[in-house]
Design a protein around this motif. Structure first.
Motif, PDB file in Angstrom:
ATOM      1  N   GLN A   1       5.542   4.235   2.079  1.00  0.00           N
ATOM      2  CA  GLN A   1       6.425   4.912   2.798  1.00  0.00           C
ATOM      3  C   GLN A   1       7.253   4.688   3.990  1.00  0.00           C
ATOM      4  O   GLN A   1       8.323   4.868   4.208  1.00  0.00           O
TER       5      GLN A   1
ATOM      6  N   SER B   1       0.778  -1.317   0.110  1.00  0.00           N
ATOM      7  CA  SER B   1       0.038  -0.228  -0.264  1.00  0.00           C
ATOM      8  C   SER B   1       0.976   1.354   0.226  1.00  0.00           C
ATOM      9  O   SER B   1       2.129   1.320   0.372  1.00  0.00           O
ATOM     10  N   ASP B   2       0.183   2.404  -0.328  1.00  0.00           N
ATOM     11  CA  ASP B   2       1.117   3.578  -0.348  1.00  0.00           C
ATOM     12  C   ASP B   2       1.754   4.000   1.145  1.00  0.00           C
ATOM     13  O   ASP B   2       2.910   4.230   1.089  1.00  0.00           O
ATOM     14  N   ARG B   3       1.121   3.626   2.190  1.00  0.00           N
ATOM     15  CA  ARG B   3       1.610   3.751   3.412  1.00  0.00           C
ATOM     16  C   ARG B   3       2.824   2.745   3.770  1.00  0.00           C
ATOM     17  O   ARG B   3       3.785   3.104   4.139  1.00  0.00           O
ATOM     18  N   GLU B   4       2.537   1.598   3.295  1.00  0.00           N
ATOM     19  CA  GLU B   4       3.648   0.583   3.397  1.00  0.00           C
ATOM     20  C   GLU B   4       4.908   0.902   2.577  1.00  0.00           C
ATOM     21  O   GLU B   4       6.207   0.605   3.124  1.00  0.00           O
TER      22      GLU B   4
ATOM     23  N   HIS C   1       2.798  -2.643  10.154  1.00  0.00           N
ATOM     24  CA  HIS C   1       2.946  -2.323   8.687  1.00  0.00           C
ATOM     25  C   HIS C   1       4.358  -3.147   8.225  1.00  0.00           C
ATOM     26  O   HIS C   1       4.458  -3.666   7.301  1.00  0.00           O
TER      27      HIS C   1
ATOM     28  N   LEU D   1       5.692  10.159  10.237  1.00  0.00           N
ATOM     29  CA  LEU D   1       4.331   9.851   9.760  1.00  0.00           C
ATOM     30  C   LEU D   1       3.034  10.010  10.761  1.00  0.00           C
ATOM     31  O   LEU D   1       1.975   9.863  10.060  1.00  0.00           O
TER      32      LEU D   1
END
Length: 222
Positions: free
Chosen positions: A161, A156-159, A189, A179
């Protein structure tokens, strides 16, 4: 907790010098010494060092062979190769075998300490006497038959990052602050990332990221 350092070199005088240098630092400590490749593996098994300082020309087992065995025994241990050779071929072989650091013997003590700290964070470090293009050159010549991973696209986008921050050597607490999430959430994550890409070791993550063009190797060239 101080970094645990293992020194592996067949020259007693060099080991003594490194031991004194490391013991002068508050953030690191020598937990063992070894004179040859076999003894090095035994000490790695018992001491589980954060960083191994390894002579590339070791008796009973070469430094390159030792690197590969260390990764099997203690994949979390970062390796700094100590060598009197500056030739690119030696550096390339050491990096390909799995070392993150390469320091030419005779460099200043400050250089060795910087190498230890960089490798402990999963970052590359090359002696100032070695041309910085070696890392890029190495990455371009990695065996083409080596499997390329496409799992990064599943993150995912968060992962993604968090992955980028992890391979830069940041802790879960530091990432959480950046974050604005808790360190526990970062750890969740991080576990998810490990499952998706099949790697949960920081050093292996760095190698994976550079090999697949996810991050720029010049980050380690300062």
């Amino acid at each position: 907790m101080p970094l645990k350092i293992l020194i592996a070199d067949d020259h007693a005088l060099l080991r003594e010098g490194l031991r004194l240098l490391i013991h002068s630092q508050d953030d690191m400590n020598v937990v063992g010494e070894a004179e040859d490749g076999i003894e090095t593996l035994e000490k790695v098994r018992t001491e589980r060092p954060d960083v191994l300082l390894l002579d590339i020309a070791m008796p009973r087992m070469t430094g390159l062979e030792t690197i590969q065995m260390v990764h099997r025994i203690a994949p979390e241990t970062g390796i700094v190769i100590l060598s009197r050779y500056e030739k690119e071929a030696y550096v390339r072989k050491a990096l390909k075998a799995g070392a993150l650091g390469y320091v030419v013997k005779g460099e200043a003590g400050a250089t060795m300490l910087e190498a230890i700290r960089c490798v402990a964070q999963g970052r590359f470090f090359l002696s100032s006497q070695i041309h910085k293009s070696v890392i890029s050159s190495y990455l371009e010549t990695v065996d083409e038959t080596e499997e390329e991973h496409a799992e990064f696209g599943q993150l995912s986008d968060r992962e993604k990052q968090i992955f980028h921050l992890l391979v830069q050597g940041h802790s879960s607490i530091e990432i959480g602050k950046v974050l604005f999430i808790s360190s526990k959430t970062v750890d969740k994550h991080r576990a998810s990332i490990g499952k998706k890409i099949g790697i949960d070791n920081p050093v292996k993550m760095v190698q994976y990221a550079i090999r697949n063009g996810i991050i720029d190797p010049t980050v380690w060239e300062e």
